[in-house]
Design a protein around this motif. Sequence first.
Motif, PDB file in Angstrom:
ATOM      1  N   ILE A 180      46.512  27.822  20.829  1.00  0.00           N
ATOM      2  CA  ILE A 180      45.901  29.101  20.464  1.00  0.00           C
ATOM      3  C   ILE A 180      46.948  29.957  19.762  1.00  0.00           C
ATOM      4  N   SER A 181      46.600  30.468  18.584  1.00  0.00           N
ATOM      5  CA  SER A 181      47.581  31.212  17.786  1.00  0.00           C
ATOM      6  C   SER A 181      47.109  32.609  17.393  1.00  0.00           C
ATOM      7  N   GLU A 182      45.912  33.007  17.806  1.00  0.00           N
ATOM      8  CA  GLU A 182      45.403  34.330  17.446  1.00  0.00           C
ATOM      9  C   GLU A 182      45.135  35.148  18.704  1.00  0.00           C
ATOM     10  N   PRO A 183      45.023  36.465  18.581  1.00  0.00           N
ATOM     11  CA  PRO A 183      44.828  37.315  19.763  1.00  0.00           C
ATOM     12  C   PRO A 183      43.599  36.922  20.575  1.00  0.00           C
ATOM     13  N   THR A 184      43.732  37.075  21.896  1.00  0.00           N
ATOM     14  CA  THR A 184      42.642  36.737  22.810  1.00  0.00           C
ATOM     15  C   THR A 184      42.216  37.921  23.674  1.00  0.00           C
ATOM     16  N   HIS A 185      43.014  38.990  23.663  1.00  0.00           N
ATOM     17  CA  HIS A 185      42.699  40.159  24.488  1.00  0.00           C
ATOM     18  C   HIS A 185      42.755  41.411  23.614  1.00  0.00           C
ATOM     19  N   PHE A 186      41.715  42.222  23.716  1.00  0.00           N
ATOM     20  CA  PHE A 186      41.577  43.351  22.801  1.00  0.00           C
ATOM     21  C   PHE A 186      41.343  44.649  23.569  1.00  0.00           C
ATOM     22  N   THR A 187      42.064  45.679  23.151  1.00  0.00           N
ATOM     23  CA  THR A 187      41.804  47.034  23.618  1.00  0.00           C
ATOM     24  C   THR A 187      41.569  47.902  22.382  1.00  0.00           C
ATOM     25  N   ARG A 188      41.377  49.171  22.601  1.00  0.00           N
ATOM     26  CA  ARG A 188      41.146  50.064  21.464  1.00  0.00           C
ATOM     27  C   ARG A 188      42.357  50.098  20.535  1.00  0.00           C
ATOM     28  N   VAL A 203      44.230  18.122  19.346  1.00  0.00           N
ATOM     29  CA  VAL A 203      43.137  19.098  19.289  1.00  0.00           C
ATOM     30  C   VAL A 203      42.436  18.990  17.939  1.00  0.00           C
ATOM     31  N   THR A 204      41.101  19.029  17.953  1.00  0.00           N
ATOM     32  CA  THR A 204      40.360  18.951  16.694  1.00  0.00           C
ATOM     33  C   THR A 204      39.914  20.323  16.194  1.00  0.00           C
ATOM     34  N   ASN A 205      39.591  21.250  17.121  1.00  0.00           N
ATOM     35  CA  ASN A 205      39.165  22.593  16.714  1.00  0.00           C
ATOM     36  C   ASN A 205      39.484  23.598  17.811  1.00  0.00           C
ATOM     37  N   THR A 206      39.742  24.837  17.410  1.00  0.00           N
ATOM     38  CA  THR A 206      39.906  25.931  18.373  1.00  0.00           C
ATOM     39  C   THR A 206      39.049  27.111  17.922  1.00  0.00           C
ATOM     40  N   PHE A 207      38.521  27.845  18.901  1.00  0.00           N
ATOM     41  CA  PHE A 207      37.688  29.006  18.606  1.00  0.00           C
ATOM     42  C   PHE A 207      38.052  30.138  19.567  1.00  0.00           C
ATOM     43  N   VAL A 208      38.197  31.333  19.039  1.00  0.00           N
ATOM     44  CA  VAL A 208      38.387  32.532  19.856  1.00  0.00           C
ATOM     45  C   VAL A 208      37.234  33.468  19.534  1.00  0.00           C
ATOM     46  N   LYS A 209      36.347  33.676  20.517  1.00  0.00           N
ATOM     47  CA  LYS A 209      35.127  34.445  20.289  1.00  0.00           C
ATOM     48  C   LYS A 209      35.120  35.671  21.196  1.00  0.00           C
ATOM     49  N   HIS A 210      35.321  36.822  20.591  1.00  0.00           N
ATOM     50  CA  HIS A 210      35.339  38.062  21.368  1.00  0.00           C
ATOM     51  C   HIS A 210      33.959  38.698  21.355  1.00  0.00           C
ATOM     52  N   THR A 211      33.405  38.874  22.540  1.00  0.00           N
ATOM     53  CA  THR A 211      32.121  39.547  22.704  1.00  0.00           C
ATOM     54  C   THR A 211      32.373  40.869  23.419  1.00  0.00           C
ATOM     55  N   PRO A 212      32.385  41.993  22.713  1.00  0.00           N
ATOM     56  CA  PRO A 212      32.720  43.280  23.331  1.00  0.00           C
ATOM     57  C   PRO A 212      31.901  43.599  24.576  1.00  0.00           C
ATOM     58  N   LYS A 213      30.663  43.133  24.633  1.00  0.00           N
ATOM     59  CA  LYS A 213      29.836  43.410  25.806  1.00  0.00           C
ATOM     60  C   LYS A 213      30.401  42.769  27.072  1.00  0.00           C
ATOM     61  N   GLY A 215      33.682  42.637  27.679  1.00  0.00           N
ATOM     62  CA  GLY A 215      34.989  43.211  27.963  1.00  0.00           C
ATOM     63  C   GLY A 215      36.018  42.846  26.911  1.00  0.00           C
ATOM     64  N   GLY A 216      37.284  43.044  27.262  1.00  0.00           N
ATOM     65  CA  GLY A 216      38.353  42.870  26.290  1.00  0.00           C
ATOM     66  C   GLY A 216      38.829  41.446  26.100  1.00  0.00           C
ATOM     67  N   HIS A 217      38.449  40.542  27.001  1.00  0.00           N
ATOM     68  CA  HIS A 217      38.915  39.163  26.905  1.00  0.00           C
ATOM     69  C   HIS A 217      37.923  38.305  26.129  1.00  0.00           C
ATOM     70  N   ALA A 218      38.446  37.482  25.231  1.00  0.00           N
ATOM     71  CA  ALA A 218      37.604  36.617  24.414  1.00  0.00           C
ATOM     72  C   ALA A 218      37.312  35.302  25.134  1.00  0.00           C
ATOM     73  N   PHE A 219      36.239  34.657  24.714  1.00  0.00           N
ATOM     74  CA  PHE A 219      36.005  33.262  25.078  1.00  0.00           C
ATOM     75  C   PHE A 219      36.951  32.417  24.222  1.00  0.00           C
ATOM     76  N   VAL A 220      37.734  31.562  24.866  1.00  0.00           N
ATOM     77  CA  VAL A 220      38.636  30.659  24.151  1.00  0.00           C
ATOM     78  C   VAL A 220      38.097  29.243  24.323  1.00  0.00           C
ATOM     79  N   LEU A 221      37.856  28.555  23.219  1.00  0.00           N
ATOM     80  CA  LEU A 221      37.254  27.221  23.252  1.00  0.00           C
ATOM     81  C   LEU A 221      38.102  26.251  22.442  1.00  0.00           C
ATOM     82  N   VAL A 222      38.256  25.044  22.965  1.00  0.00           N
ATOM     83  CA  VAL A 222      39.073  24.029  22.302  1.00  0.00           C
ATOM     84  C   VAL A 222      38.332  22.697  22.343  1.00  0.00           C
ATOM     85  N   ASP A 223      38.244  22.054  21.185  1.00  0.00           N
ATOM     86  CA  ASP A 223      37.583  20.755  21.074  1.00  0.00           C
ATOM     87  C   ASP A 223      38.619  19.635  21.012  1.00  0.00           C
TER      88      ASP A 223
END
Length: 282
Positions: A180-188, A203-213, A215-223
């Motif tokens: 994982i190379s991009e931010p995973t936790h977000f505040t204002r 690893v074949t794919n990585t995904f960082v999906k932030h859903t504000p609803k 909270g501040g932590h993103a879903f981190v997914l790795v294939d």
Amino acid sequence: MARYKSFEVGLYNNAGSIRSKIDEFQVALLRDSADIMAINETWLQTGDDVSAPLVPRYSFRHIPGSCNMSRTRGEGVGFYIRLGVSARSCPHINKFTEVEQQWISVTINKTRILIGTAYRPQWVNVDNFLGSLTDTLTSQTNFDYFILLGDFNINILDTNDSKTLRPKQFLTYTNSSNCISEPTHFTRDSATLIELVITDARVTNTFVKHTPKLGGHAFVLVDFHFKKPKIAPIQQIIRPIKSINMLAFLSDLEAINWDTIIGFSCVNQMVSEFSKKKFGII
């Protein structure tokens, strides 16, 4: 044993807060359909299993938060495991009770994988945390690969923070990498990379999906795509004893000058001379 074209693992942190957002969490997990989703900060204690959010088509396993009653909020780790994925619980070594970790194993396409999750609250010593994980990994040798997912509470993107050196040393020691190379936790006002997925597998794919609803932590997914490596065949040439021409063999032995061979004091010289006389090998 099920066969997979792709195997996906994920991580979600601060999961305790989803009790008030269970619908959003279910939608996110079912949308991404991770085979195994690691959970940190479950806020669950012993006997709280019924309080864990239920997700259709997933089972839940967890290790309760530590017994430090002054710091129980926000602790505890676990896994949501998709139905059909056969996972076995694995023991771990914990010299420090404040280090929260949980490990399971799966076999994918004849490949044995050790999967762990660990959470480090900011008050837990970094060396104690990484030392416990190292002890567990070195004690588990019967696996082809390992995957470790967790909130280390160390911003890997902050090169001025001396604590970032510790995870790098851990990666070197375990011959692994953080994918994982991009931010995973977000505040204002900030975006930090504190959730890591460490592995020695490809690893074949990585995904960082932030859903504000949620909270501040993103879903981190790795294939991953696990394929059992082919072992190169070993070729052996043999001469069946039953096919030996015994008369010709005995005739050859009688023709050898044995006095010359046994005259050597070194066994290697004897073998070399015999090979030259019998087989013409120089």
